[in-house]
Design an enzyme around this catalytic site. Structure first.
Site, short mmCIF file in Angstrom:
data_model
loop_
_atom_site.label_atom_id
_atom_site.label_comp_id
_atom_site.label_asym_id
_atom_site.label_seq_id
_atom_site.Cartn_x
_atom_site.Cartn_y
_atom_site.Cartn_z
N GLU A 1 -0.78 -8.40 5.93
CA GLU A 1 0.17 -7.75 6.82
C GLU A 1 1.30 -7.11 6.04
O GLU A 1 1.47 -7.33 4.85
CB GLU A 1 0.73 -8.79 7.79
CG GLU A 1 1.22 -10.03 7.07
CD GLU A 1 1.15 -11.30 7.90
OE1 GLU A 1 0.72 -11.22 9.05
OE2 GLU A 1 1.54 -12.34 7.38
N ASP B 1 -6.53 2.38 -26.52
CA ASP B 1 -7.12 2.39 -25.19
C ASP B 1 -7.35 3.77 -24.63
O ASP B 1 -6.63 4.70 -24.90
CB ASP B 1 -6.20 1.67 -24.19
CG ASP B 1 -6.05 0.22 -24.49
OD1 ASP B 1 -6.91 -0.32 -25.20
OD2 ASP B 1 -5.08 -0.37 -24.01
N PRO C 1 0.82 -1.23 0.00
CA PRO C 1 0.00 0.00 0.00
C PRO C 1 0.85 1.28 0.00
O PRO C 1 0.36 2.34 -0.36
CB PRO C 1 -0.81 -0.09 1.30
CG PRO C 1 -0.74 -1.52 1.72
CD PRO C 1 0.56 -2.05 1.19
N ARG D 1 -1.04 -7.42 -21.74
CA ARG D 1 -1.72 -6.97 -22.95
C ARG D 1 -0.93 -5.95 -23.76
O ARG D 1 -1.28 -5.65 -24.89
CB ARG D 1 -3.12 -6.48 -22.64
CG ARG D 1 -3.18 -5.37 -21.63
CD ARG D 1 -4.61 -5.10 -21.19
NE ARG D 1 -5.45 -4.65 -22.29
CZ ARG D 1 -5.30 -3.48 -22.91
NH1 ARG D 1 -4.36 -2.65 -22.54
NH2 ARG D 1 -6.10 -3.15 -23.88
#
Ligand code: 9D3
Length: 233
Positions: A116, A169, A89, A154
């Site tokens: 964790e 895209d 994170p 991709r």
């Protein structure tokens, strides 16, 4: 490209890597996925991979020993050096330009934790970058690693048919996609914009560009800020 994925739950990846774009890349022989169970590298008598945090507090911390040994073992399984990424994170937020950058590598190693954090010394000791996939809390790095694999695979030349090339895209041009419709022309009383039925491709392209701009402006004005392009080249 060779992917080495280190996890406490390697089985989570099985269906994903066999399906959709990662599966197509595998069948085409353009990628190889090598899964490693971090627990196999614990020399602890109970194969413990985590322990209580020094200083106290909630939760557990992934121990250095199994993680560093798993990393070194996986790294040594191929002579090419791996670009190594730890899913955490605290990492830099993953974006399309980073996916494009990673797609140029010959080998990626993805290290996932679960529930964790990692002992901080792992990050100091190993040549590894930290990547997050966004500002929300996941239960582990596995789904984040799947996001990275999907976005990278991709972009490997030959994986996508050129009919649906990655250059088309959203994000590669820093814009959201225009609205799309298919048959029937009327569904439950709701029609399709007239211009799309006109056959006038110049007008259709103009309408699509305008719609993409309107939508990007309304929903993702951050994408329109100059100097904030999501794609590298
Ligand atoms: C005690 C503080 N917690 C941080 C909010 C610890 C913690 C919780 C959950 C540490 C790791 C995790 C699991 N998440 C990931 O491994 C993860 C993640 C994420 O939760 N959000 C966005 N990107 C990522 S990449 C890996």
């Amino acid at each position: 490209m060779r992917f080495d994925i280190l996890s406490l739950f390697p089985e989570i990846f099985d269906a994903f890597l066999k399906s959709s774009m990662p599966g197509i890349a595998l069948e085409k022989g353009l990628v190889r996925y090598c899964l490693h169970d971090i627990r196999d590298y614990s020399e602890d008598k109970h194969k413990k991979v985590d322990d209580r945090p020094y200083g106290g507090g909630p939760g557990m911390v992934l121990r250095c020993e199994p993680v560093v040994r798993a990393f070194e073992a996986a790294a040594a399984m191929d002579k090419r050096p791996a670009r190594a990424i730890m899913l955490t994170p605290q990492g830099k937020t993953f974006r399309q330009d980073m996916a494009a950058d990673l797609a140029r590598e010959e080998r990626l190693l993805l290290l996932c934790g679960h529930y964790e954090g990692f002992d901080e010394r792992i990050k100091e000791m190993l040549p590894i970058e930290e990547i997050s996939v966004g500002d929300y809390v996941l239960s582990g790095g596995e789904s984040a690693a799947m996001v990275v694999v999907d976005a990278v695979v991709r972009l490997i030349p030959g994986v996508l048919g050129h009919k649906d090339s990655a250059g088309n895209d959203s994000f590669s041009d820093g814009m959201l996609e225009y609205p799309q419709y298919t048959r029937p022309a009327v569904y439950r009383g709701s029609g399709v914009p007239e211009v799309l039925l006109s056959g006038n491709h110049k007008e259709i392209n103009y309408w699509r560009r305008k719609e993409a701009e309107k939508r990007t402006c309304a929903r993702r004005p951050d994408l329109l800020d100059s100097g904030n392009t999501q794609d590298s080249e």
